[in-house]
Write a protein that holds these residues in place. Structure first.
Motif, PDB file in Angstrom:
ATOM      1  N   LYS A 424     164.057  73.159  -6.188  1.00  0.00           N
ATOM      2  CA  LYS A 424     164.823  72.256  -5.328  1.00  0.00           C
ATOM      3  C   LYS A 424     166.225  72.034  -5.885  1.00  0.00           C
ATOM      4  O   LYS A 424     167.194  71.889  -5.138  1.00  0.00           O
ATOM      5  N   LEU A 425     166.330  72.031  -7.209  1.00  0.00           N
ATOM      6  CA  LEU A 425     167.622  71.856  -7.867  1.00  0.00           C
ATOM      7  C   LEU A 425     168.336  73.188  -8.100  1.00  0.00           C
ATOM      8  O   LEU A 425     169.406  73.224  -8.710  1.00  0.00           O
ATOM      9  N   GLY A 426     167.724  74.283  -7.627  1.00  0.00           N
ATOM     10  CA  GLY A 426     168.320  75.600  -7.828  1.00  0.00           C
ATOM     11  C   GLY A 426     168.281  76.048  -9.270  1.00  0.00           C
ATOM     12  O   GLY A 426     169.119  76.839  -9.717  1.00  0.00           O
ATOM     13  N   ARG A 427     167.292  75.557 -10.008  1.00  0.00           N
ATOM     14  CA  ARG A 427     167.200  75.850 -11.439  1.00  0.00           C
ATOM     15  C   ARG A 427     166.135  76.924 -11.666  1.00  0.00           C
ATOM     16  O   ARG A 427     164.941  76.668 -11.557  1.00  0.00           O
ATOM     17  N   HIS A 428     166.575  78.125 -11.993  1.00  0.00           N
ATOM     18  CA  HIS A 428     165.639  79.216 -12.229  1.00  0.00           C
ATOM     19  C   HIS A 428     165.355  79.314 -13.724  1.00  0.00           C
ATOM     20  O   HIS A 428     166.088  79.954 -14.477  1.00  0.00           O
ATOM     21  N   ASP A 429     164.294  78.660 -14.132  1.00  0.00           N
ATOM     22  CA  ASP A 429     163.847  78.723 -15.521  1.00  0.00           C
ATOM     23  C   ASP A 429     162.915  79.931 -15.634  1.00  0.00           C
ATOM     24  O   ASP A 429     161.733  79.861 -15.307  1.00  0.00           O
ATOM     25  N   ARG A 430     163.455  81.034 -16.080  1.00  0.00           N
ATOM     26  CA  ARG A 430     162.710  82.295 -16.046  1.00  0.00           C
ATOM     27  C   ARG A 430     161.407  82.224 -16.832  1.00  0.00           C
ATOM     28  O   ARG A 430     160.363  82.705 -16.377  1.00  0.00           O
ATOM     29  N   GLN A 431     161.459  81.647 -18.024  1.00  0.00           N
ATOM     30  CA  GLN A 431     160.252  81.593 -18.846  1.00  0.00           C
ATOM     31  C   GLN A 431     159.169  80.747 -18.193  1.00  0.00           C
ATOM     32  O   GLN A 431     157.992  81.113 -18.189  1.00  0.00           O
ATOM     33  N   LEU A 432     159.558  79.614 -17.637  1.00  0.00           N
ATOM     34  CA  LEU A 432     158.581  78.746 -16.991  1.00  0.00           C
ATOM     35  C   LEU A 432     157.941  79.442 -15.792  1.00  0.00           C
ATOM     36  O   LEU A 432     156.705  79.468 -15.660  1.00  0.00           O
ATOM     37  N   PHE A 433     158.759  80.015 -14.920  1.00  0.00           N
ATOM     38  CA  PHE A 433     158.213  80.668 -13.731  1.00  0.00           C
ATOM     39  C   PHE A 433     157.362  81.882 -14.109  1.00  0.00           C
ATOM     40  O   PHE A 433     156.349  82.161 -13.466  1.00  0.00           O
ATOM     41  N   GLU A 434     157.755  82.566 -15.169  1.00  0.00           N
ATOM     42  CA  GLU A 434     156.967  83.718 -15.611  1.00  0.00           C
ATOM     43  C   GLU A 434     155.589  83.283 -16.097  1.00  0.00           C
ATOM     44  O   GLU A 434     154.575  83.928 -15.792  1.00  0.00           O
ATOM     45  N   GLN A 435     155.539  82.171 -16.842  1.00  0.00           N
ATOM     46  CA  GLN A 435     154.246  81.696 -17.339  1.00  0.00           C
ATOM     47  C   GLN A 435     153.382  81.101 -16.231  1.00  0.00           C
ATOM     48  O   GLN A 435     152.160  81.023 -16.368  1.00  0.00           O
ATOM     49  N   LEU A 436     154.006  80.693 -15.140  1.00  0.00           N
ATOM     50  CA  LEU A 436     153.241  80.101 -14.044  1.00  0.00           C
ATOM     51  C   LEU A 436     152.529  81.150 -13.191  1.00  0.00           C
ATOM     52  O   LEU A 436     151.550  80.824 -12.509  1.00  0.00           O
ATOM     53  N   VAL A 437     153.001  82.385 -13.216  1.00  0.00           N
ATOM     54  CA  VAL A 437     152.389  83.424 -12.375  1.00  0.00           C
ATOM     55  C   VAL A 437     150.893  83.564 -12.647  1.00  0.00           C
ATOM     56  O   VAL A 437     150.080  83.499 -11.711  1.00  0.00           O
ATOM     57  N   PRO A 438     150.450  83.756 -13.908  1.00  0.00           N
ATOM     58  CA  PRO A 438     148.998  83.864 -14.130  1.00  0.00           C
ATOM     59  C   PRO A 438     148.237  82.586 -13.795  1.00  0.00           C
ATOM     60  O   PRO A 438     147.064  82.641 -13.420  1.00  0.00           O
ATOM     61  N   VAL A 439     148.894  81.427 -13.908  1.00  0.00           N
ATOM     62  CA  VAL A 439     148.236  80.168 -13.542  1.00  0.00           C
ATOM     63  C   VAL A 439     147.964  80.144 -12.041  1.00  0.00           C
ATOM     64  O   VAL A 439     146.882  79.754 -11.592  1.00  0.00           O
ATOM     65  N   VAL A 440     148.951  80.580 -11.259  1.00  0.00           N
ATOM     66  CA  VAL A 440     148.767  80.635  -9.804  1.00  0.00           C
ATOM     67  C   VAL A 440     147.643  81.600  -9.454  1.00  0.00           C
ATOM     68  O   VAL A 440     146.753  81.287  -8.652  1.00  0.00           O
ATOM     69  N   LEU A 441     147.668  82.783 -10.045  1.00  0.00           N
ATOM     70  CA  LEU A 441     146.663  83.799  -9.721  1.00  0.00           C
ATOM     71  C   LEU A 441     145.259  83.337 -10.104  1.00  0.00           C
ATOM     72  O   LEU A 441     144.283  83.660  -9.416  1.00  0.00           O
ATOM     73  N   ALA A 442     145.157  82.562 -11.188  1.00  0.00           N
ATOM     74  CA  ALA A 442     143.841  82.097 -11.640  1.00  0.00           C
ATOM     75  C   ALA A 442     143.280  80.995 -10.751  1.00  0.00           C
ATOM     76  O   ALA A 442     142.066  80.784 -10.707  1.00  0.00           O
ATOM     77  N   THR A 443     144.155  80.293 -10.044  1.00  0.00           N
ATOM     78  CA  THR A 443     143.706  79.147  -9.235  1.00  0.00           C
ATOM     79  C   THR A 443     143.913  79.375  -7.742  1.00  0.00           C
ATOM     80  O   THR A 443     143.771  78.443  -6.953  1.00  0.00           O
TER      81      THR A 443
END
Length: 651
Positions: A424-443
Motif C-alpha cells: 500500500k505504501l509502495g514499499r517493495h521489501d524484496r527479502q520479506l516478500f521472498e520469504q513470504l512465498v513459501p508461507v503462502v504456498l504452505a497455507t
C-alpha cells in the motif's frame, strides 16, 4: 469410610493456601512409587499403603497437619480416589460420596449456607492461583444439583459466581442453575442480576432465554442499578453476544443521566461493551467523550488505548476526545505496552485521524519495544501507517526484520497483512516478500477469499511476479470463486491484470472464471464512486476537450470490477466507451502489456476502449491536441453520433 471422614469445612482448602507446600505439590505431584516418610508404614510406597491400609489412609486424610510429609500423601490419596472405579485397587475403600453422609433435617447432610460457603472458599482459592481439590468440587456440584430447588435468591447468585470460577464447564449444573434462576428472576435485586449476568457470561453459558429473562428483570428495576452494576450488566451481555436492544437502550439513557458518577473504568467498559455489539449510540458516546476529557489525565495507557479502539470500532469520531487521547498518549508513551501502542495507532488510522506527532511518538517507542509485539500487533501497526500514508522507514524496516526473524512462528495471516501494508505504501521489501512465498504456498488451502485477493494484490502492486505463487493463487481462486464478493473479485482481477505473467492455462482459466462470475452477478456496470480529479495535467486538458465534444462525459469513473477509466460516455446502442489518455509512462513495454491485458478484460465485459496519446514522438505535448482528439472521436464514430442524436449520457 474415607470420604465420610472428610468434614464439610475448610480443611480441603487449607493445605492449598499460599505459604504452604501446595505449589511444590502442584509442580511435582506425588505418584504411587513415592515412599512414605512418617508413621508405622514408613518406607512403604504410597500405592502399597493405599491398597493394604484403608483405615490408616482415612486417618491421614482427616489429619489437619500442614506438614509437607502429610500433605503429599493426602494429595495422592484424593487423586487416587477420584480416579478409581469399581475394578480398581481402591475397591477396599468405600466410595461413599458426600451425598451419602448421614442425613440432616433437610435431607442432604448439608445446609444451603454450608454449600455456598464451601463454593465461595473454593473460588477464592482458585482466584489466589491455587488448585482446589477436584474431588470436593465434584461433590459440591452433585450436592448443589440435588439441593438446587432449596437455594434462596441471594444464595443462587453467589452459587453462580462461585461455580463460574471453579466449575464453568458442567452443562448439567448450568442448565439446572439457569432454570431455577429464571423461575426466581423477578425476586433478584439489581446487584444480584449483575452478578448473574457476569456468572453465566464467564461460564460460557450464553443461552438467549436466560439472558432475555435477565434483561426483562433488569428493565423492571433499571432505576435501582448503580453505575457499576449497569456497566457490569452490559459488559457481560456483550461478552455473551447478547444484543438486547431494549436493555442497551435503557442503559444508554440511564448512563447519560448519571454519567458524572462514572469512574474512568466505568466509562471505558461502557463504550467497549456497546462497541462489541456494534452499537454506536450518539448521545451515550458523546457523553462518555465529554466525561472522559474531564479526567483524561487519570487514564492509564491501557484505558487510553481501549477507549480509542472502542470509538474506532463503531466508526464514531470525536475530534476533541481523540486530540486529548493523542496528547495524553504522547505524554505517557514510555508506559505503553506494545499491544497498547498497536491498538491506539490502529484506532486513529481506522478513523483516518492523521495525528503526525502521535504516529511519530508511537513509531519511536515501537522500535524500542519491537520484540514485545505479537504478530497481530505488528500487522495492526503496519496497517495503520499504511492507511494514513505515513512511510516511517525505520519503523517499517524494524517490522520487516522482526517478521522475517519470526517467519515460521508468526500467524501467516498477520504476515500477509504486513505485506499488504508495505505494498500500500509502495514499499517493495524484496527479502520479506521472498520469504513470504513459501508461507503462502504452505497455507494456500486455508486462505479466505479476502486473503487470497489481498495477497495477489500486494505481490502485483510491488511487481513481485512469482509464477508459482500466482499459479497457486489462481487455482485456489478458481476452486472458491463462488465465495468471492464484488470487492474481493475486483481486487483479484486487478492483480492478475497488473502482474506481468505468462498467459499459461491457470491464469487464462482464472480470467475467464472472473468474467463469468461478474456476468452472472451483473457486475458489469460503473461503480458509484469516482477517482480523484487531476487538475493542471495533460489528462485534465484533454478531458475539457472531450467534454465539449461529447456532452455528458463522466470523468475518473470506476468499473464495478475496480478499474479506473479516465473518461466515460455512452456510445451507439448504449455501449459504455472508455476514453483513455496515455501519458508518457504508457509507452514502456511493460505498461503497454498491462494496458493490453486491462483492455482485453474490460472488452469482455462490454466496454469499448479508445486510447489517445497526447504527446508527439519527442515526448512533447501535441500542438494540435484539440484537432487530434476530434479526429480520434470522429474515426470511432463518436462525434458524429452525438452530432445527430442526443442520447442519455453515462452518469
Amino acid at each position: 469410610m474415607l470420604v465420610e471422614l472428610w468434614k464439610p469445612n475448610l480443611f480441603c482448602w487449607r493445605f492449598l493456601r499460599r505459604g504452604s507446600s501446595a505449589f511444590a505439590i502442584r509442580d511435582h505431584p506425588p505418584t504411587a512409587d513415592c515412599k512414605l516418610a512418617f508413621g508405622r508404614y514408613s518406607g512403604l510406597s504410597f500405592g502399597e499403603v493405599l491398597r493394604s491400609q484403608p483405615g490408616y489412609c482415612a486417618w491421614v486424610v482427616n489429619n489437619t497437619s500442614t506438614e509437607p510429609k502429610y500433605q503429599r500423601f493426602q494429595v495422592y490419596i484424593r487423586q487416587a480416589f477420584s480416579d478409581c472405579d469399581a475394578t480398581s485397587a481402591m475397591k477396599d475403600i468405600s466410595s461413599t460420596s458426600l451425598l451419602e453422609r448421614p442425613l440432616r433435617d433437610n435431607g442432604h447432610g448439608f445446609s444451603c449456607s454450608e454449600v455456598v460457603h464451601l463454593a465461595l472458599e473454593a473460588a477464592n482459592v482458585q482466584k489466589a492461583g491455587c488448585i482446589p481439590d477436584e474431588l470436593l468440587i465434584r461433590e459440591l456440584t452433585f450436592v448443589s444439583l440435588e439441593m438446587m430447588s432449596e437455594f434462596e435468591c441471594h444464595y443462587l447468585s453467589m452459587m453462580a459466581s462461585s461455580f463460574a470460577i471453579i466449575n464453568p464447564q458442567d452443562p448439567n449444573l448450568w442448565n439446572e442453575l439457569a432454570a431455577v434462576i429464571v423461575f426466581h428472576m423477578r425476586s433478584f435485586s439489581a446487584k444480584q442480576l449483575a452478578i448473574i449476568a457476569w456468572s453465566f457470561a464467564n461460564a460460557g453459558y450464553h443461552e438467549p432465554e436466560l439472558f432475555q429473562a435477565v434483561a426483562d428483570a433488569s428493565l423492571a428495576q433499571m432505576s435501582s442499578f448503580s453505575p457499576r452494576e449497569m456497566v457490569t450488566l452490559v459488559v457481560n451481555f456483550a461478552i455473551a453476544g447478547q444484543d438486547d436492544g431494549r436493555l442497551f437502550d435503557a442503559v444508554s439513557t440511564a448512563a447519560v443521566v448519571s454519567i458524572k458518577s462514572f469512574s474512568p473504568s466505568d466509562l471505558i467498559n461502557t463504550v467497549r461493551s456497546f462497541a462489541k455489539v456494534s452499537r454506536a449510540d450518539a448521545d451515550l458516546f458523546e457523553s462518555v467523550a465529554k466525561s472522559s476529557m474531564a479526567s483524561i489525565d487519570a487514564f492509564t495507557p491501557k484505558q487510553l488505548s481501549i477507549i480509542a479502539s472502542s470509538f474506532a470500532s463503531v466508526r464514531t469520531e470525536n475530534i476533541d476526545l481523540f486530540a486529548a487521547i493523542a496528547h495524553e498518549t504522547q505524554r505517557k508513551i514510555t508506559l505503553f505496552s506494545p499491544q497498547g501502542m498497536a491498538v491506539t495507532v490502529w484506532a486513529f488510522a481506522r478513523l483516518a485521524i492523521h495525528e503526525s506527532m502521535l504516529f511519530e511518538s508511537i513509531a519511536a517507542e515501537s522500535i524500542i519495544k519491537i520484540k514485545g509485539f505479537t504478530s497481530q500487533g505488528l500487522a495492526n501497526t503496519a496497517w495503520a501507517f499504511a492507511s494514513v500514508r505515513i512511510e516511517h522507514d525505520q519503523l517499517l524496516a524494524t517490522i520487516s526484520t522482526q517478521a522475517q526473524t519470526n517467519i515460521t512462528s508468526f500467524n501467516p495471516i498477520d504476515l500477509f497483512q504486513i505485506a499488504w501494508s508495505f505494498a500500500k505504501l509502495g514499499r517493495h521489501d524484496r527479502q520479506l516478500f521472498e520469504q513470504l512465498v513459501p508461507v503462502v504456498l504452505a497455507t494456500i488451502c486455508t486462505l479466505s477469499c479476502q486473503h487470497t485477493a489481498n495477497i495477489a494484490w500486494a505481490f502485483a502492486a510491488v511487481g513481485r511476479n512469482d509464477v508459482g505463487l500466482f499459479r497457486a493463487l489462481a487455482l485456489h481462486a478458481i476452486a472458491t470463486i463462488q465465495d468471492f464478493h464484488l470487492q474481493e473479485l475486483a481486487q483479484l482481477a486487478w492483480a492478475f491484470v497488473e502482474a506481468d505473467l505468462l498467459r499459461e492455462s491457470a491464469i487464462v482459466r482464472l480470467t475467464d472464471t472472473i468474467i463469468a462470475r461478474a456476468r452472472a452477478n451483473d457486475w458489469v456496470h460503473l461503480a458509484l464512486e469516482r477517482g480523484p480529479q487531476r487538475p493542471h495535467t495533460i489528462e485534465s486538458k484533454c478531458a475539457a476537450i472531450v467534454c465539449a465534444l461529447v456532452p455528458g462525459t463522466s470523468l475518473n469513473r470506476y468499473h464495478q470490477l475496480g478499474f479506473e477509466m479516465d473518461m466515460v460516455f455512452e456510445g451507439v446502442n448504449g455501449q459504455c466507451i472508455d476514453f483513455e489518455i496515455d501519458e508518457l509512462y504508457h509507452r514502456s513495454p511493460r505498461q503497454r502489456a498491462v494496458d493490453a491485458r486491462r483492455d482485453a478484460f474490460l472488452q469482455q465485459l462490454g466496454v469499448r476502449i479508445l486510447r489517445f496519446d497526447p504527446f508527439d514522438v519527442a515526448g512533447r505535448e501535441r500542438t494540435d491536441l484539440q484537432q487530434a482528439i476530434t479526429d480520434k472521436l470522429r474515426m470511432a464514430g463518436v462525434v458524429a453520433h452525438f452530432s445527430f442524436t442526443r442520447r442519455r449520457s453515462v452518469t
